[in-house]
Scaffold this motif. Structure first.
Motif, PDB file in Angstrom:
ATOM      1  N   ARG A 130     -21.911 -43.976  20.134  1.00 23.29           N
ATOM      2  CA  ARG A 130     -23.479 -43.695  20.378  1.00 23.29           C
ATOM      3  C   ARG A 130     -23.664 -42.735  21.316  1.00 23.29           C
ATOM      4  N   GLN A 131     -24.694 -42.089  21.110  1.00 19.55           N
ATOM      5  CA  GLN A 131     -25.136 -40.910  22.249  1.00 19.55           C
ATOM      6  C   GLN A 131     -25.858 -41.571  23.358  1.00 19.55           C
ATOM      7  N   SER A 132     -25.227 -41.481  24.530  1.00 20.81           N
ATOM      8  CA  SER A 132     -25.817 -42.183  25.662  1.00 20.81           C
ATOM      9  C   SER A 132     -26.947 -41.582  26.293  1.00 20.81           C
ATOM     10  N   VAL A 188     -18.865 -37.949  30.686  1.00 23.91           N
ATOM     11  CA  VAL A 188     -19.959 -38.083  29.697  1.00 23.91           C
ATOM     12  C   VAL A 188     -20.710 -36.900  30.094  1.00 23.91           C
ATOM     13  N   LYS A 189     -20.922 -35.988  29.226  1.00 25.04           N
ATOM     14  CA  LYS A 189     -21.628 -34.744  29.340  1.00 25.04           C
ATOM     15  C   LYS A 189     -22.881 -34.619  28.714  1.00 25.04           C
ATOM     16  N   GLU A 190     -24.130 -33.770  29.480  1.00 23.31           N
ATOM     17  CA  GLU A 190     -25.257 -33.477  28.807  1.00 23.31           C
ATOM     18  C   GLU A 190     -25.336 -32.227  28.132  1.00 23.31           C
ATOM     19  N   GLY A 191     -25.267 -32.272  26.917  1.00 20.16           N
ATOM     20  CA  GLY A 191     -25.500 -31.017  26.173  1.00 20.16           C
ATOM     21  C   GLY A 191     -26.772 -30.640  25.778  1.00 20.16           C
ATOM     22  N   CYS A 192     -27.593 -31.817  25.454  1.00 22.27           N
ATOM     23  CA  CYS A 192     -29.058 -31.434  24.671  1.00 22.27           C
ATOM     24  C   CYS A 192     -30.022 -32.692  25.232  1.00 22.27           C
ATOM     25  N   GLY A 193     -29.667 -33.782  25.560  1.00 26.10           N
ATOM     26  CA  GLY A 193     -30.434 -34.580  26.254  1.00 26.10           C
ATOM     27  C   GLY A 193     -31.363 -35.177  24.925  1.00 26.10           C
ATOM     28  N   GLU A 194     -31.114 -34.883  23.574  1.00 27.56           N
ATOM     29  CA  GLU A 194     -32.132 -35.435  22.457  1.00 27.56           C
ATOM     30  C   GLU A 194     -31.146 -35.817  21.397  1.00 27.56           C
ATOM     31  N   GLY A 195     -29.782 -36.410  21.618  1.00 34.09           N
ATOM     32  CA  GLY A 195     -29.264 -37.114  20.545  1.00 34.09           C
ATOM     33  C   GLY A 195     -28.584 -36.195  19.707  1.00 34.09           C
ATOM     34  N   GLU A 196     -28.549 -34.595  19.733  1.00 34.49           N
ATOM     35  CA  GLU A 196     -27.955 -33.680  18.788  1.00 34.49           C
ATOM     36  C   GLU A 196     -26.799 -33.415  18.920  1.00 34.49           C
ATOM     37  N   CYS A 197     -26.114 -33.429  20.001  1.00 33.77           N
ATOM     38  CA  CYS A 197     -24.923 -32.402  20.198  1.00 33.77           C
ATOM     39  C   CYS A 197     -23.700 -33.534  20.466  1.00 33.77           C
ATOM     40  N   GLY A 198     -23.848 -34.790  20.926  1.00 35.75           N
ATOM     41  CA  GLY A 198     -22.617 -35.649  21.034  1.00 35.75           C
ATOM     42  C   GLY A 198     -21.735 -35.378  22.146  1.00 35.75           C
ATOM     43  N   ALA A 199     -22.195 -34.714  23.034  1.00 36.96           N
ATOM     44  CA  ALA A 199     -21.460 -34.382  24.241  1.00 36.96           C
ATOM     45  C   ALA A 199     -21.451 -35.632  25.283  1.00 36.96           C
ATOM     46  N   CYS A 200     -22.233 -36.444  24.871  1.00 41.30           N
ATOM     47  CA  CYS A 200     -22.797 -37.713  25.640  1.00 41.30           C
ATOM     48  C   CYS A 200     -22.000 -38.985  25.164  1.00 41.30           C
TER      49      CYS A 200
HETATM   50  S1  FES Z   1     -26.654 -34.904  25.239  1.00 40.67           S
HETATM   51 FE1  FES Z   1     -26.581 -34.029  23.538  1.00 40.67          FE
HETATM   52  S2  FES Z   1     -26.406 -36.043  22.288  1.00 40.67           S
HETATM   53 FE2  FES Z   1     -26.630 -36.658  24.069  1.00 40.67          FE
END
Ligand code: FES
Ligand code: FES
Lengths: 155, 706
Positions: free
Chosen positions: A55-57, A34-46
């Motif tokens: 869901r975006q974790s 489960v990756k962190e790409g943005c931490g703001e719900g925008e990228c879907g990596a999580c």
């Molecule tokens: S880390 Fe990008 S949506 Fe969660």
């Protein structure tokens, strides 16, 4: 104490309820797919599945999970559906750097579970919350279409 | 030989698909500390004092005093690792706090107090009169041509910042053990980082080890930048004796890391009385940001690309990198060429329009270079140029001509447009860098179980070199692909085969692998340990002279034609993509699917560059601090692409392959701009062409008509 299901096993969490599900999964449970790409719900990596839905974790508090079921790639990768997605992603060349891939797989699963024979527009819609900077998306769309055809009856 | 282009499952497919592969943020090392950077919030100021808070034991400040030679060695080493007396851009690192608990580390960072004395700041290209780099070249009788000209036409073009927006943010881990510094990081160029750390820490090269962690996209953004953060974690690990982890948040990554240089490019053409081009002048200004870094080399490529795919009787190009007190700009896929190609392609179209030629392609093709022609710098296009064939393919797939004609007369709210662009990319480093500086070495090792390991410093950042390299060796040696092993480079194990940049990997390093494989095949003894090493051999070229910009700038060129069709809603100024076609000559694709992936990804990144990816600097600060306001395309913003690669094998590359990775981003912006221009009926001379900009242009035109 929060009790929930993680990759089909009942687990307990006894910490700060406002922590991000992303951090709990990565740090407490070692689920680093489960990756962190943005931490703001925008990228879907999580992205993970919560009761089957993406869901975006990174914007989900662990405290909101009581009784719910969380699925990550670690749990999902033993399924028959995953095998079909795996083959299709390989064949379509849908994986480049791979950083978006776990989230894409989660999005694909949730899409196909709801709509086993999606149109291309529906596929694009289904993965529109997942950013990929490498592939330009079309080969991912091909992969999901291919999976829906190969995996007839699985979803 | 079977067809090498036939695709196989990628070597790293399984580890990536299952999520098992480790990116930098996934490493768990016992005793690891977290680091967070203390940043300056002034565009240009003298640092009067820095006050650090009282901290618990086990928490450390790392700053310039911990870096013996406080400079990031890129080309020169003018950028400090940590600012000492002066800060030159908002977000510049002043110090780093390191400790076990990330929450405490963050809190300490917040408490650092920096006192500044503000200094005058130049916050944009317009405002700067400080040229960090200047070059000039002229080939042919330019002054004469402009004197003789029946008329001279001049136009100016602008391109904006572009953020690489790799989905994996930057990150590095430093370790220090028994006098040895190890840096693990998401990166393109392990030996660049090694050089930088060796220099900054002032230690012998043997005591520095660099390991690439699987890299989640880079696009140039991890060419120069990891050298900086590599030095930071190295200094921190050495001081604290603990492993130190520095992972950027998205907002941080977006606002402080290197980006594509904004450019202002002025073209003028001297025309004779029959509207033929007598000569061309180009003046290129790049916004370098606060430190030079790679900007000089980026400018070189921009300037060489200024002639586009055309042969002009004479050309004069001047270029400058201007210093501004903004985030430093650096490497990004295309490396200066996308700016120039946007401008030259637009300029040729605008010339055609000016001359009353309905279809700009008719005008452009008169000037196409041919095999044997000399390049803008007096080198030679010595290999077959298949632009005419590519144009035929582009035309038959896209039906460009018929559409272009049909779209000329439109009324109503929704209007369509189509544009075609022509471009090339010089493969590999500019000039003689391969011969003079890089001097690549690679190694093949055959173990007693007859598996063969490829040892190169080339990194796979998603572009698939693990697979294409393995295919080359497997094919030459007629071995199954599973017998070939390739892992992420570690400078303690791999020789320096150069950085993973400039579309050089497959052509240059791949060629060395091909040669090594041939040798190993001829010396092959089953069941025995064997090693084969190969070194770079410079091809026959007209020697390159950087002072006069003369000679062969590149050994060969890859080529492309893009066609883009759009529909503009003239009421809302919204542009919808309708069709995208990409025709390429990359010599030979070593893997069709991987090549298609490069095309699809590169072209869409180029469409983003031209349309939605707006980055503004306001008061010196980057305004777009996340993926919610810096808008990269999603799956819904694109359409299926029609792509083709035509075979045109090049002797100097393995199995005929030339460079491919960067080429794919270059043609989208000019083709997109051309399509929007036709649909909206307003000239497009600036990118990104956002709806706001398009609306303003359409309104202005309406006012003009009244
Ligand atoms: S880390 Fe990008 S949506 Fe969660
Ligand atoms: S494969 Fe790199 S972000 Fe999708």
């Amino acid at each position: 104490m929060i009790e929930f299901y993680l990759n089909q096993k009942k687990v307990q969490y006894d910490g700060e309820p406002t922590r991000r599900l992303l951090d709990v999964l990565r740090e407490d449970f070692g689920l680093t797919e489960v990756k962190e790409g943005c931490g703001e719900g925008e990228c879907g990596a999580c992205a993970v599945l919560i009761d089957g839905k993406t869901r975006q974790s990174c914007i989900t508090a662990i405290g909101s999970l009581e009784g719910l079921s969380v699925m990550t790639l670690e749990g999902y990768k033993h399924s028959e559906q995953y095998k079909v997605l795996d083959q299709s992603f390989a064949e379509a060349g849908a994986v480049q750097c791979g950083f978006c891939t776990p989230g894409m797989i989660m999005a694909a699963q949730s899409l196909l579970a709801e709509n086993p024979e999606p149109s291309d527009a529906e596929i694009r819609d289904g993965i529109s919350g997942n950013l990929c900077r490498c592939t330009g998306y079309n080969m991912i769309v091909d992969a999901i279409r291919m999976a829906s055809q190969k995996g007839k009856g699985l979803w | 030989m079977v067809n090498i282009s036939q695709s196989i499952t990628k070597k790293d497919h399984i580890e990536k698909m299952t999520g098992e592969t480790q990116y930098i943020a996934d490493y768990v090392i016992p005793g690891m500390n977290h680091a967070k950077i203390v940043r300056a919030w002034r565009p240009h100021a003298r640092i009067k004092s820095v006050r650090f808070p009282e901290m618990e034991t086990g928490y450390f400040v790392i700053d310039y005093r911990d870096v013996p030679k406080n400079g990031v060695k890129i080309i020169r080493s003018e950028q400090p690792v940590f600012a000492e007396n002066e800060v030159r851009f908002i977000g510049e690192a002043v110090a780093m706090i390191v400790g076990a608990d990330v929450i405490k580390v963050n809190a300490y960072v917040e408490q650092v107090k920096i006192e500044y004395e503000d200094l005058p700041a130049a916050l944009s290209l317009d405002a700067s009169d400080d040229a960090m780099v200047s070059y000039h070249y002229a080939h042919g009788a330019v002054t004469d041509a402009f004197q003789k000209a029946a008329r001279v036409i001049e136009k100016t073009y602008y391109t904006g910042h572009q953020e690489q927006a790799y989905i994996e943010p930057q990150g590095a881990i430093g370790l220090y053990q028994d006098g040895k510094i190890t840096v693990i990081a998401s990166m393109q160029c392990p030996y660049y980082v090694k050089d930088a750390v060796t220099f900054a820490m002032d230690v012998p090269a043997e005591s520095v080890q660099i390991i690439q962690s699987t890299t989640g996209g880079a696009f140039g953004g991890k060419e120069d930048y990891p050298s900086l953060i590599g030095c930071m974690v190295a200094a921190a690990a050495k001081k604290t004796g603990k492993p130190v982890r520095l992972i950027f948040e998205r907002g941080e990554d977006m606002t402080v890391t290197t980006k594509r240089h904004p450019a202002q490019i002025v073209y003028s053409a001297a025309l004779d009385e029959h509207d033929g081009i007598l000569g061309i002048k180009a003046d290129i200004k790049l916004d370098g940001g606060a430190y030079e870094g790679l900007s000089g080399v980026v400018l070189q490529r921009s300037m060489i690309a200024a002639a586009g795919v055309y042969r002009f009787p004479c050309i004069e190009v001047s270029g400058q990198v201007m210093m501004t007190h903004t985030v430093p700009n650096g490497a990004f896929r295309g490396f200066g060429a996308p700016q120039s190609f946007f401008a030259i392609e637009r300029f040729m179209t605008h010339l055609a329009t000016h001359l009353g030629i309905q279809d700009p392609v008719d005008f452009k093709k008169r000037y196409f270079v041919k095999q044997g022609d000399s390049t803008a710098t007096g080198g030679s296009f010595r290999y077959p140029v298949i632009l005419p064939e590519m144009l035929e393919t582009a035309e038959s797939l896209s039906r460009y001509t018929e559409k272009h004609e049909r779209y000329r007369m439109q009324t109503g709210r929704y209007r369509k447009g189509i544009g075609m662009s022509f471009f090339l990319h010089g493969c590999g480093f500019t000039g003689s860098a391969e011969k003079d500086y890089i001097k690549s070495v690679i190694k093949l090792v055959k173990y007693p179980d007859d598996t063969i390991e490829l040892l190169t410093s080339t990194t796979d950042m998603g572009q698939g070199v693990k697979t294409t390299f393995a295919k080359i060796v497997a094919e030459v040696m007629a071995l199954p692909i599973d017998q070939i092993k390739i892992v992420n480079p570690d400078t303690d194990r791999v020789p320096n085969s150069g950085p993973t940049v400039a579309s050089r990997s497959l052509m240059i390093v791949g060629k060395l692998l091909e040669r090594a494989a041939k040798r190993l095949k001829s010396e092959y003894v089953a069941g025995k340990y064997q090693e084969v090493e190969e070194r770079y051999v410079h091809p026959e070229m007209v020697p390159w002279d950087i002072t006069s910009f003369s000679g062969d700038a590149y050994p060969t060129y890859s080529w492309g034609i893009n066609v883009i069709e759009v529909e503009v809603d003239t009421l809302l100024a919204e542009t919808k993509l309708i069709g995208v076609w990409g025709i390429f000559d990359v010599g030979r694709a070593i893997d069709e699917t991987i090549m298609r992936g490069q095309i699809e990804g590169g072209m869409l990144q180029g469409i983003g560059y031209a349309s939605s990816e707006k980055m503004e600097i306001i008061g010196g600060a980057v305004r777009q601090s996340g993926l919610s306001d810096y808008i990269i395309p999603t799956a819904k913003d694109t359409v299926p692409f029609v792509t083709r690669t035509l075979d045109n094998p090049y002797d100097g590359g393995p199995f005929g392959a030339k460079g491919a990775g960067e080429l794919t981003i270059i043609g989208s912006a000019p083709a997109y701009a051309e399509a929007v221009e036709q649909a909206a009926g307003v000239p497009v001379a600036i990118i990104p062409m956002t709806p706001e900009r398009l609306l303003a242009a359409m309104k202005q035109q309406k006012r003009g008509e009244r």
